[in-house]
Design a protein around this motif. Structure first.
Motif, PDB file in Angstrom:
ATOM      1  N   UNK A 365       0.836  -1.209   0.000  1.00  0.00           N
ATOM      2  CA  UNK A 365       0.000   0.000   0.000  1.00  0.00           C
ATOM      3  C   UNK A 365       0.865   1.250   0.000  1.00  0.00           C
ATOM      4  N   UNK A 366       1.926   1.255   0.828  1.00  0.00           N
ATOM      5  CA  UNK A 366       2.823   2.421   0.873  1.00  0.00           C
ATOM      6  C   UNK A 366       3.497   2.633  -0.490  1.00  0.00           C
ATOM      7  N   UNK A 367       3.902   1.535  -1.101  1.00  0.00           N
ATOM      8  CA  UNK A 367       4.565   1.646  -2.410  1.00  0.00           C
ATOM      9  C   UNK A 367       3.595   2.233  -3.429  1.00  0.00           C
ATOM     10  N   UNK A 368       2.349   1.750  -3.402  1.00  0.00           N
ATOM     11  CA  UNK A 368       1.343   2.267  -4.340  1.00  0.00           C
ATOM     12  C   UNK A 368       1.126   3.748  -4.150  1.00  0.00           C
ATOM     13  N   UNK A 369       1.056   4.195  -2.887  1.00  0.00           N
ATOM     14  CA  UNK A 369       0.841   5.621  -2.603  1.00  0.00           C
ATOM     15  C   UNK A 369       2.024   6.450  -3.078  1.00  0.00           C
ATOM     16  N   UNK A 370       3.267   5.971  -2.786  1.00  0.00           N
ATOM     17  CA  UNK A 370       4.477   6.728  -3.164  1.00  0.00           C
ATOM     18  C   UNK A 370       4.607   6.881  -4.665  1.00  0.00           C
ATOM     19  N   UNK A 371       4.217   5.847  -5.409  1.00  0.00           N
ATOM     20  CA  UNK A 371       4.402   5.877  -6.860  1.00  0.00           C
ATOM     21  C   UNK A 371       3.128   6.275  -7.605  1.00  0.00           C
ATOM     22  N   UNK A 372       2.067   6.590  -6.843  1.00  0.00           N
ATOM     23  CA  UNK A 372       0.802   6.985  -7.458  1.00  0.00           C
ATOM     24  C   UNK A 372       0.297   5.888  -8.394  1.00  0.00           C
ATOM     25  N   UNK A 373       0.386   4.657  -7.891  1.00  0.00           N
ATOM     26  CA  UNK A 373      -0.110   3.504  -8.636  1.00  0.00           C
ATOM     27  C   UNK A 373      -1.241   2.848  -7.841  1.00  0.00           C
ATOM     28  N   UNK A 374      -1.996   2.053  -8.536  1.00  0.00           N
ATOM     29  CA  UNK A 374      -3.026   1.293  -7.815  1.00  0.00           C
ATOM     30  C   UNK A 374      -2.384   0.111  -7.108  1.00  0.00           C
ATOM     31  N   UNK A 375      -3.106  -0.381  -6.068  1.00  0.00           N
ATOM     32  CA  UNK A 375      -2.590  -1.527  -5.334  1.00  0.00           C
ATOM     33  C   UNK A 375      -2.444  -2.741  -6.264  1.00  0.00           C
ATOM     34  N   UNK A 376      -3.405  -2.921  -7.158  1.00  0.00           N
ATOM     35  CA  UNK A 376      -3.349  -4.051  -8.067  1.00  0.00           C
ATOM     36  C   UNK A 376      -2.132  -3.979  -8.995  1.00  0.00           C
ATOM     37  N   UNK A 377      -1.798  -2.771  -9.434  1.00  0.00           N
ATOM     38  CA  UNK A 377      -0.616  -2.603 -10.310  1.00  0.00           C
ATOM     39  C   UNK A 377       0.654  -2.981  -9.578  1.00  0.00           C
TER      40      UNK A 377
END
Length: 426
Positions: A365-377
């Motif tokens: 989740x943190x990675x998705x937020x930092x990179x502005x990606x979806x959790x699924x991506x």
């Protein structure tokens, strides 16, 4: 005209006279042809004292060359009463203009030159030859070899002279001599027979190569030290020409690329590089090195060995050849390397960033937020990375990324090795 008047007249003419004892030592002299008694003695030693010369053969009158001048020599036969001999030398010429030019050229030439008779007595020497012994030509001419060289050198010099006279042919060689201060020097040149009047003498022309020899020795020592450092440091390294060909390489470099050292030297450096995305930046950095925009750079590259396996390595490139407008060659040193692996598709910038954040300990989740990606991506990329890098879980994925050299070791926060894609000048 009395004797005093005759002497006064001779002082203004190109004539010289001398009086010598039984041992042919000048006891008195005069005339305008010679400057002093010392010159008269040198003349006597040079043209009258030779055991095989005209005087020894009983001639009363002959011509002789001395100090670039031609003299008529008058020498009495037999030994006058009281054991004294008187001789007369009349200068009859100075040689042609061409001869005078040649004499000046030979006398001031940087090469050491000499002429000696068959008995080892110096008939002529130039300034460069006298300089080897720390003296002047006037102090050398007329002296025997043993009066100039050390006993060991004199014996060798006389042997070489004898060999030239016996063979009658020029000899080219390099010899060692000793200076007045005891230090040794080296000279290279020719020794050859010459005709001086009716006598065959030995002439020599030599260049002092002491400084050159010393520089070669120091260069060999430096090269040996560099080779020892290169071969025993354990670092894979290679010297690459400005044209991109491997000139030298360490045993560690050959081992890294799984190729014989003899086969590695001479190859083009780009033949060991995999077609990775950072190659364009590497070529730009290489050009900056060759044209001296940069002196050294750090970069990353993927090397490919003889079996087609790849490994990522960090390269330090340093130019060689200071002072020139362009670098002549470049040392390439591998300081860090990943493990060898089968080729896999190049990672995307997002995948490299995900690995860096994963190594910090971030959650999906943190990675998705930092990179502005979806959790699924993010989940998809992590699944894809585990397949590409053959890692069963998150922990193994991070370890594998470091082992393969994808992440830079000894760096925090973690960063991708391809951050060196554009080479950094240092």
């Amino acid at each position: 005209m009395d004797e005093t008047g005759l002497k006064s007249l001779l002082e203004h003419l190109p004539v010289s006279w001398w009086e010598a004892d039984r041992e042919l030592r000048v006891t008195d002299s005069g005339g305008g042809a010679f400057d002093d008694t010392g010159t008269a003695q040198r003349f006597l030693d040079t043209v009258c004292r030779r055991p095989s010369g005209p005087a020894a053969a009983g001639l009363r009158h002959w011509q002789a060359q001395f100090d670039g001048r031609l003299f008529d020599v008058h020498w009495p036969v037999g030994t006058p009463r009281q054991g004294r001999r008187r001789g007369l030398a009349v200068q009859v010429g100075t040689g042609s203009a061409a001869d005078r030019r040649y004499d000046a050229f030979a006398d001031l030439a940087p090469a050491a030159a000499f002429i000696r008779d068959a008995d080892g007595r110096h008939l002529w020497a130039n300034h460069a030859y006298a300089h080897l012994y720390g003296t002047t030509p006037e102090q050398v001419i007329g002296k025997h070899v043993e009066e100039v060289d050390s006993p060991v050198d004199a014996a060798r010099v006389l042997a070489l002279d004898k060999d030239v006279l016996t063979r009658g042919k020029p000899v080219r060689h390099t010899l060692t001599y000793h200076r007045p201060d005891g230090s040794s020097g080296q000279a290279a040149g020719h020794r050859f027979p010459v005709q001086e009047g009716t006598e065959t003498c030995v002439a020599g022309i030599y260049i002092d190569i002491s400084d050159y020899t010393r520089a070669l020795h120091q260069r060999r020592e430096a090269e040996e030290s560099l080779c020892a450092l290169r071969d025993h440091s354990g670092l894979p390294c290679a010297l690459i020409s400005a044209g991109g060909r491997i000139q030298q390489a360490s045993a560690a470099a050959a081992e890294l690329l799984q190729i014989r050292l003899s086969d590695l030297v001479g190859r083009r450096a780009d033949s060991v590089l995999a077609p990775a995305s950072e190659l364009a930046g590497l070529w730009r950095g290489w050009h900056d090195l060759i044209v001296r925009r940069s002196r050294r750079i750090q970069t990353s590259a993927v090397l490919v060995d003889a079996h087609g396996r790849q490994r990522r390595a960090r390269l330090h490139l340093t130019t060689v050849g200071r002072g020139a407008a362009r670098a002549t060659s470049v040392w390439a040193v591998v300081t860090h390397q990943g493990i060898s692996h089968e080729p896999y598709p190049a990672l995307t910038a997002s995948q490299e960033r995900i690995l860096s954040l994963l190594a910090v300990g971030r959650s999906n989740a943190d990675i998705a937020t930092s990179l502005h990606l979806s959790r699924q991506t993010v989940d998809y990329h992590l699944s894809r990375l585990r397949d590409l890098l053959d890692a069963p879980n998150r922990c193994a994925l991070v370890a594998r990324a470091y082992a393969l050299g994808i992440l830079v070791p000894q760096s925090w926060p973690p960063r991708s090795a391809t951050a060196l894609r554009s080479p950094r000048a240092t």
